[in-house]
Enzyme design. Structure first.
Site, mmCIF file in Angstrom:
data_model
loop_
_atom_site.group_PDB
_atom_site.id
_atom_site.type_symbol
_atom_site.label_atom_id
_atom_site.label_comp_id
_atom_site.label_asym_id
_atom_site.label_seq_id
_atom_site.Cartn_x
_atom_site.Cartn_y
_atom_site.Cartn_z
ATOM 1 N N GLU A 207 0.968 -1.289 -0.183
ATOM 2 C CA GLU A 207 0.165 0.123 0.035
ATOM 3 C C GLU A 207 0.748 1.156 -0.075
ATOM 4 O O GLU A 207 0.351 2.225 0.190
ATOM 5 C CB GLU A 207 -1.021 -0.146 1.161
ATOM 6 N N LYS A 339 -15.909 -1.601 3.754
ATOM 7 C CA LYS A 339 -15.266 -1.888 2.365
ATOM 8 C C LYS A 339 -16.487 -2.191 1.399
ATOM 9 O O LYS A 339 -17.072 -3.208 1.843
ATOM 10 C CB LYS A 339 -14.412 -2.925 2.814
HETATM 11 C C1 2PG Z 1 -7.507 -3.793 5.755
HETATM 12 C C2 2PG Z 1 -6.998 -3.817 4.164
HETATM 13 C C3 2PG Z 1 -6.307 -2.506 3.648
HETATM 14 P P1 2PG Z 1 -6.727 -6.008 2.474
HETATM 15 O O1 2PG Z 1 -6.955 -4.979 6.291
HETATM 16 O O2 2PG Z 1 -7.663 -3.069 6.349
HETATM 17 O O3 2PG Z 1 -5.345 -2.134 4.505
HETATM 18 O O4 2PG Z 1 -6.204 -4.802 3.594
HETATM 19 O O5 2PG Z 1 -7.524 -4.938 1.514
HETATM 20 O O6 2PG Z 1 -5.815 -6.870 2.263
HETATM 21 O O7 2PG Z 1 -7.904 -6.643 3.337
HETATM 22 MG MG MG Z 2 -7.790 -4.265 8.096
#
Ligand code: 2PG
Ligand code: MG
Length: 439
Positions: A207, A339
């Site tokens: 990231e 998300k």
């Molecule tokens: C998280 C995300 C973003 P990932 O765990 O919050 O940092 O990671 O998209 O790999 O789940």
């Molecule tokens: Mg996370």
């Protein structure tokens, strides 16, 4: 609205920030087009919507030919004729068409790209910016979020070089979004200079945060403190620390394996360790402190520290309204990461936000570790009045596209639309500030 009737749905395979294939969808109405791309997580919750990958040996099984063709052969016929301005109906049609608990038939990637493309098409048809469309849909007053920005990567985003996944800073003492970006950029630079001085080659993790060359998780925290100071800030004053422990990556059945330090902790020891960090460092927010299969630990941790830090459920709550309700009832967490691709559709994400609000949880709109130039989530964070936004570091264009989009949106809103430190007002930072301003 006749101008927002869906006339065409197209999909193609594009590529994300890790070089993996992903799904892009375009939804056309008679008024124009909306486009969106599915992101992809590396540290994924087991209860989140599942991406459909082709499997096999080609592209490490990551190809998305089937998901792309699901959009054109299954989703398109079901959506043509529906109103892109009526997000809830379109998403309901998608959910019904899929018919599985984890979106495994159509693919969470196919569904989220479609749902977000519909959202964009709805805004285009209304001839308003996306954030405004979202605000009208959610009934919220738009606000500019407090950014949560990664300085060091870790965990699954950095070859597990350290156990903790994200070492981040927030600048709740900033008076504008722009100011928080500038302060963070200075800290990022200072952190890079420190790593260079130590003789490390300074690469970056998934990231965009610096590659974590540390002997212990605490050394990463100490270095972060040094970087904050080297940037001319007093840790805990204008700038605070935020961590994503992503404990599901190294915890199972109430046991936690800190590989870097070669230590095995039980639930209570893990809670004690995090408690010591909270006592030692100006930490205002901790995400997934315990693993997704450890509700007992999450409740105990929230009981012990919920009045001092923001405790975010990510893998633990997977943007799921039902899981947020249950957590609130049990007393686990006090904030939820939003998300859209964990939920699979915009409507389910909105429902999760609404449930979180009712439960008194704070919310943080978040990107995934696999991202693209898509900026829909910047608009969502503003239009949903989420209060906080997390998109990784302050480098690499899949991250910067989102931060820069917030800078543009901020110009259209009054200066006081920036939420500043408000989301952290009841946490350690808010209390400390309160005491210090009254002295
Ligand atoms: C998280 C995300 C973003 P990932 O765990 O919050 O940092 O990671 O998209 O790999 O789940
Ligand atoms: Mg996370």
């Amino acid at each position: 609205m006749t101008g927002s009737i869906i006339t065409k749905v197209q999909a193609r395979r594009v590529w994300d920030s890790r070089g993996n294939p992903t799904v892009e969808v375009e939804v056309a109405t008679t008024s124009g087009m909306g486009r969106a791309i599915a992101p992809a997580g590396a540290s994924r919750g087991t209860r989140e919507a599942s991406d459909l990958r082709d499997g096999g040996t080609k592209l490490a099984g990551m190809d998305v030919r089937v998901a792309v063709s699901n959009v054109t052969t299954l989703i398109a016929p079901a959506l043509i004729g529906l109103d892109a301005g009526d997000q809830a109906s379109v998403d309901a049609a998608l959910i019904a068409l899929d018919g599985t608990p984890l979106k495994s038939r159509l693919g969470g990637n196919a569904m989220v790209a479609t749902s977000l493309a519909v959202l964009n098409a709805g805004a285009t048809a209304k001839a308003v910016p996306l954030w405004q469309h979202v605000a009208e849909m959610s009934g919220q007053t738009p606000s500019i979020p407090l950014p949560e920005i990664q300085i060091f990567g870790g965990g699954a985003h950095a070859g597990r070089r350290v156990d903790v996944q994200d070492f981040m800073v927030m600048v709740p003492g900033a008076s504008r979004f722009e100011e928080s970006m500038e302060v963070t950029s200075e800290i990022y630079r200072a952190a890079g200079a420190i790593m260079k001085q130590r003789g490390h080659s300074i690469g970056v993790a998934d990231e965009g945060g610096w590659w974590p060359v540390f002997d212990s998780n605490e050394q990463a925290l100490d270095t972060l403190m040094q970087a904050i100071e080297a940037a001319g800030e007093t840790p805990g004053d204008r700038v605070v620390i935020s961590l994503d422990i992503a404990a599901s990556e190294f915890g199972r059945n109430g046991r936690y394996r800190l590989a870097l330090e070669n230590r095995d902790l039980d639930r209570d020891q893990m809670i004690d360790l995090l408690g010591r960090w909270i006592d030692t460092y100006p930490i205002a927010s901790i995400e997934d402190p315990l693993s997704e299969d450890d509700p007992e630990g999450m409740v105990a941790f929230t009981q012990a520290y919920g009045d001092r830090v923001q405790i975010i459920g990510d893998d633990y709550l997977v943007t799921n309204a039902r899981l947020v309700s249950a957590a609130a009832k049990a007393g686990a967490c006090n904030a939820v990461l939003i998300k859209v691709n964990q939920a699979g559709t915009v409507t389910e994400s909105l429902q999760c936000m609404a449930t979180a609000r009712e439960a008194g949880y704070r919310s943080i709109v978040s990107a995934r570790s696999g991202e693209t130039e898509d900026t829909s989530i910047s608009h969502l964070s503003v239009g949903l009045n989420a209060g906080q936004l997390k998109v990784g570091s302050i480098t690499r264009s899949e991250r910067m596209a989102k931060w820069n989009e917030v800078l543009r949106i901020a110009e259209a809103l009054p200066p006081d639309a920036f939420v500043g430190g408000a989301p952290l007002a009841n946490t350690w930072w808010g209390r400390t500030r309160h005491v210090s301003t009254n002295q």
